[in-house]
Design an enzyme around this catalytic site. Structure first.
Site, PDB file in Angstrom:
ATOM      1  N   HIS A   1      -6.099  -0.634  -0.540  1.00 54.82           N
ATOM      2  CA  HIS A   1      -4.732  -1.128  -0.716  1.00 54.82           C
ATOM      3  C   HIS A   1      -3.984  -1.206   0.600  1.00 54.82           C
ATOM      4  O   HIS A   1      -4.389  -0.613   1.594  1.00 54.82           O
ATOM      5  CB  HIS A   1      -3.953  -0.249  -1.710  1.00 54.82           C
ATOM      6  CG  HIS A   1      -3.826   1.201  -1.318  1.00 54.82           C
ATOM      7  ND1 HIS A   1      -4.720   2.157  -1.729  1.00 54.82           N
ATOM      8  CD2 HIS A   1      -2.912   1.846  -0.577  1.00 54.82           C
ATOM      9  CE1 HIS A   1      -4.347   3.343  -1.247  1.00 54.82           C
ATOM     10  NE2 HIS A   1      -3.253   3.184  -0.531  1.00 54.82           N
TER      11      HIS A   1
ATOM     12  N   GLU B   1      -5.399   5.114   5.855  1.00 57.19           N
ATOM     13  CA  GLU B   1      -5.789   6.068   4.806  1.00 57.19           C
ATOM     14  C   GLU B   1      -7.242   5.808   4.457  1.00 57.19           C
ATOM     15  O   GLU B   1      -7.661   4.658   4.330  1.00 57.19           O
ATOM     16  CB  GLU B   1      -4.906   5.833   3.565  1.00 57.19           C
ATOM     17  CG  GLU B   1      -5.254   6.722   2.379  1.00 57.19           C
ATOM     18  CD  GLU B   1      -4.376   6.436   1.150  1.00 57.19           C
ATOM     19  OE1 GLU B   1      -3.533   5.520   1.205  1.00 57.19           O
ATOM     20  OE2 GLU B   1      -4.563   7.116   0.137  1.00 57.19           O
TER      21      GLU B   1
ATOM     22  N   HIS C   1       1.020   1.746   5.471  1.00 59.23           N
ATOM     23  CA  HIS C   1      -0.366   2.080   5.822  1.00 59.23           C
ATOM     24  C   HIS C   1      -1.335   1.136   5.139  1.00 59.23           C
ATOM     25  O   HIS C   1      -0.974   0.398   4.230  1.00 59.23           O
ATOM     26  CB  HIS C   1      -0.712   3.541   5.491  1.00 59.23           C
ATOM     27  CG  HIS C   1      -0.687   3.904   4.029  1.00 59.23           C
ATOM     28  ND1 HIS C   1       0.436   4.417   3.411  1.00 59.23           N
ATOM     29  CD2 HIS C   1      -1.644   3.844   3.066  1.00 59.23           C
ATOM     30  CE1 HIS C   1       0.153   4.666   2.134  1.00 59.23           C
ATOM     31  NE2 HIS C   1      -1.100   4.315   1.894  1.00 59.23           N
TER      32      HIS C   1
HETATM   33 CO    CO Z   1      -2.045   4.766   0.057  1.00 57.00          CO
END
Ligand code: CO
Length: 135
Positions: A9, A130, A81
């Protein structure tokens, strides 16, 4: 080499998830799912599923949430992020840190129970990364 198997994502930090979801639905025709809370990460969040990846809308969970600092600098919201899928988070962290990246914070879990870890933007071209374990 760090074993990245795909994009999980892209996260956009926003002050208000419902308002953000309404804007994206109106302007881009995409629909957010239910709002979750992740107390350990200090965030409220909702996903927009795009099929091959998701948008993650994140908002601070309370006044002490670390995300408040980001929204202080970006009051209207902003790209926060990018999250990559990895099959083994310990192995991915070991590879990335031995190659010059550094973990920021502790390895935790997302609302789906998957293990997640963040890599500091200073070592990754200014992007907070991430890693999300998808076995
Ligand atoms: Co995230």
């Amino acid at each position: 080499m760090t074993d990245i198997t795909g994009l999980s994502h892209v996260a956009i930090a926003v002050p208000d998830i419902a308002k953000a979801a309404a804007i994206l639905e109106k302007r881009l025709g995409v629909k957010a799912g239910p709002v979750h809370e992740n107390a350990a990460q200090g965030v409220r969040l909702a996903y927009i599923d795009l099929g091959n990846a998701r948008i993650e809308l994140i908002a601070p969970l309370g006044p002490e949430a670390p995300l408040n600092a980001f929204l202080g600098k970006n009051p209207g919201g902003g790209l926060h992020h990018v999250a990559f899928n990895v099959p083994d988070i310990e192995a991915a962290l070991a590879e990335a840190t031995s190659a010059g990246a550094s973990q920021t914070g502790k390895t935790g879990r997302n609302v789906h129970g998957q293990r997640i870890a963040f890599l500091h933007p200073r070592d990754l071209l200014g992007a907070l990364v991430e890693l999300e374990e998808n076995r």
